[in-house]
Write a protein that holds these residues in place. Structure first.
Motif, PDB file in Angstrom:
ATOM      1  N   LEU A  21       0.758  -1.236   0.101  1.00 33.76           N
ATOM      2  CA  LEU A  21      -0.084  -0.073  -0.014  1.00 33.76           C
ATOM      3  C   LEU A  21       0.773   1.341  -0.107  1.00 33.76           C
ATOM      4  O   LEU A  21       0.599   2.190  -0.597  1.00 33.76           O
ATOM      5  CB  LEU A  21      -0.732  -0.031   1.373  1.00 33.76           C
ATOM      6  CG  LEU A  21      -1.651   1.292   1.423  1.00 33.76           C
ATOM      7  CD1 LEU A  21      -2.700   1.524   0.302  1.00 33.76           C
ATOM      8  CD2 LEU A  21      -2.476   1.108   2.769  1.00 33.76           C
ATOM      9  N   HIS A 178     -12.412   1.552   1.372  1.00 33.29           N
ATOM     10  CA  HIS A 178     -11.832   1.571   0.049  1.00 33.29           C
ATOM     11  C   HIS A 178     -12.615   0.450  -0.787  1.00 33.29           C
ATOM     12  O   HIS A 178     -12.663   0.521  -2.129  1.00 33.29           O
ATOM     13  CB  HIS A 178     -10.426   1.112  -0.023  1.00 33.29           C
ATOM     14  CG  HIS A 178     -10.271  -0.215   0.545  1.00 33.29           C
ATOM     15  ND1 HIS A 178      -9.891  -1.351  -0.302  1.00 33.29           N
ATOM     16  CD2 HIS A 178      -9.901  -0.794   1.821  1.00 33.29           C
ATOM     17  CE1 HIS A 178      -9.914  -2.466   0.740  1.00 33.29           C
ATOM     18  NE2 HIS A 178      -9.777  -2.026   1.646  1.00 33.29           N
ATOM     19  N   LYS A 179     -13.427  -0.243  -0.089  1.00 30.18           N
ATOM     20  CA  LYS A 179     -14.086  -1.425  -0.669  1.00 30.18           C
ATOM     21  C   LYS A 179     -15.565  -1.070  -0.906  1.00 30.18           C
ATOM     22  O   LYS A 179     -16.354  -1.803  -1.347  1.00 30.18           O
ATOM     23  CB  LYS A 179     -13.852  -2.873  -0.174  1.00 30.18           C
ATOM     24  CG  LYS A 179     -14.099  -3.110   1.249  1.00 30.18           C
ATOM     25  CD  LYS A 179     -13.723  -4.331   1.750  1.00 30.18           C
ATOM     26  CE  LYS A 179     -13.544  -4.393   3.079  1.00 30.18           C
ATOM     27  NZ  LYS A 179     -14.815  -5.099   3.647  1.00 30.18           N
ATOM     28  N   SER A 208      -5.184  -3.229   4.661  1.00 29.51           N
ATOM     29  CA  SER A 208      -4.827  -3.664   3.374  1.00 29.51           C
ATOM     30  C   SER A 208      -4.688  -5.303   3.165  1.00 29.51           C
ATOM     31  O   SER A 208      -4.377  -5.861   2.281  1.00 29.51           O
ATOM     32  CB  SER A 208      -3.293  -3.022   3.475  1.00 29.51           C
ATOM     33  OG  SER A 208      -2.424  -3.597   4.606  1.00 29.51           O
ATOM     34  N   PHE A 211      -7.019  -6.396   0.439  1.00 27.26           N
ATOM     35  CA  PHE A 211      -6.431  -6.389  -0.854  1.00 27.26           C
ATOM     36  C   PHE A 211      -6.484  -7.877  -1.211  1.00 27.26           C
ATOM     37  O   PHE A 211      -6.621  -8.304  -2.455  1.00 27.26           O
ATOM     38  CB  PHE A 211      -4.964  -5.693  -0.992  1.00 27.26           C
ATOM     39  CG  PHE A 211      -5.252  -4.209  -0.585  1.00 27.26           C
ATOM     40  CD1 PHE A 211      -6.413  -3.687  -0.783  1.00 27.26           C
ATOM     41  CD2 PHE A 211      -4.071  -3.602  -0.291  1.00 27.26           C
ATOM     42  CE1 PHE A 211      -6.376  -2.086  -0.283  1.00 27.26           C
ATOM     43  CE2 PHE A 211      -4.135  -2.324  -0.128  1.00 27.26           C
ATOM     44  CZ  PHE A 211      -5.170  -1.506  -0.095  1.00 27.26           C
ATOM     45  N   SER A 218     -12.167  -5.443  -3.729  1.00 30.50           N
ATOM     46  CA  SER A 218     -11.252  -5.499  -2.712  1.00 30.50           C
ATOM     47  C   SER A 218      -9.853  -6.141  -3.363  1.00 30.50           C
ATOM     48  O   SER A 218      -9.700  -7.224  -3.009  1.00 30.50           O
ATOM     49  CB  SER A 218     -11.858  -6.287  -1.626  1.00 30.50           C
ATOM     50  OG  SER A 218     -10.952  -6.279  -0.666  1.00 30.50           O
ATOM     51  N   MET A 223      -7.784  -0.730  -5.584  1.00 30.74           N
ATOM     52  CA  MET A 223      -7.220   0.411  -4.777  1.00 30.74           C
ATOM     53  C   MET A 223      -6.248   1.346  -5.608  1.00 30.74           C
ATOM     54  O   MET A 223      -6.345   2.438  -5.703  1.00 30.74           O
ATOM     55  CB  MET A 223      -6.441  -0.299  -3.627  1.00 30.74           C
ATOM     56  CG  MET A 223      -5.772   1.024  -2.708  1.00 30.74           C
ATOM     57  SD  MET A 223      -6.947   1.141  -1.249  1.00 30.74           S
ATOM     58  CE  MET A 223      -7.584   2.774  -2.136  1.00 30.74           C
TER      59      MET A 223
END
Ligand code: ZN
Length: 255
Positions: A21, A178-179, A208, A211, A218, A223
């Motif tokens: 990340l 983020h998802k 993270s 990911f 995801s 990202m």
């Protein structure tokens, strides 16, 4: 007086996947606050998940039916590596042993905050002024403890879909994860939004290790698409959460 638009990121648990990340963050010129547990540095656990939801943190020897659950590693970065890995980024507290603060007494909360702060500031040589609630739930008592100890904010995990500054910064809901399915929609809205009457804040949070789910919403690739879209715009301040909260307070009470 003109108002400002801030974009911040907030990632939890201080895990090995943060290294990837951080490479992406540097590539896109973004800042991030990483929320670590001082009492768990170097611990190796894993997370059971289904679809895009991680639902169980498990110790290494936990016996689960691997045929029923998928898992990803949750290996926390050891104490002697954190200064180097997170150099240039903000470290915030996330409870010493990742214990939930909801329902905990002020005494327990204060003890956890003090221990977490002591360890994290000793190993990273930076002041610890941010907090993220493990498990996502805040409480009135916890908010008051954070405020009294001079923290700048306490972040929950349940999302608001909003860019408004929180009435209570110590029990603050991030804009999205983020998802989140609507992440690109929210970015469009934020890019178009004018900070006419008040400062605006877009805070995105996550883990993270998510990911590694490798799903549509995801993954590291997803990202990167998010970072590509949100980064590099004039008129947006890309910063850590402590910077945003301190700067916002200054805007509100200029000296
Ligand atoms: Zn956590």
């Amino acid at each position: 007086m003109s108002h400002k638009k801030y974009f911040t990121l907030s990632f939890d648990d201080g895990i090995e996947q943060d290294k990837k990340l951080i490479e992406l963050l540097k590539q896109y010129g973004l800042q991030c606050t990483f929320n670590l547990n001082g009492g768990l540095l170097g611990e190796k656990n894993y997370v059971a998940y289904a679809g895009e939801i991680g639902f169980m943190n498990l110790p290494p020897r936990a016996k689960i039916r691997r045929s029923l659950f998928k898992t990803v590693n949750q290996y926390r970065i050891p104490a002697d590596e954190i200064a180097q890995v997170y150099a240039g980024f903000e470290i915030a507290a996330h409870a010493f042993m990742h214990e939930p603060f909801k329902g905990a007494s002020a005494e327990k909360i204060n003890e956890s905050l003090d221990k977490d702060r002591e360890v994290l500031s000793r190993f990273t040589n930076q002041p610890i002024t941010g907090f993220a609630y493990p498990g996502g739930f805040s409480s009135e008592i916890a908010g008051k403890c954070l405020e009294k100890k001079g923290f700048l904010f306490g972040r929950e995990a349940f999302t608001s879909d909003s860019f408004a500054w929180p009435a209570d910064p110590f029990r603050y809901k991030p804009t999205c994860s983020h998802k989140s399915k609507n992440v690109f929609e929210l970015i469009d809205k934020f890019l178009d939004a004018e900070a006419e009457n008040e400062d605006l804040l877009f805070m995105m949070w996550g883990h993270s290790y998510e990911f590694d789910y490798g799903t549509e919403n995801s993954s590291l690739e997803h990202m990167e698409r998010v970072f590509e879209k949100i980064s590099g715009h004039n008129g947006i301040i890309y910063c850590t959460n402590s910077f945003a909260f301190a700067d916002h307070a200054k805007n509100k009470n200029p000296k």
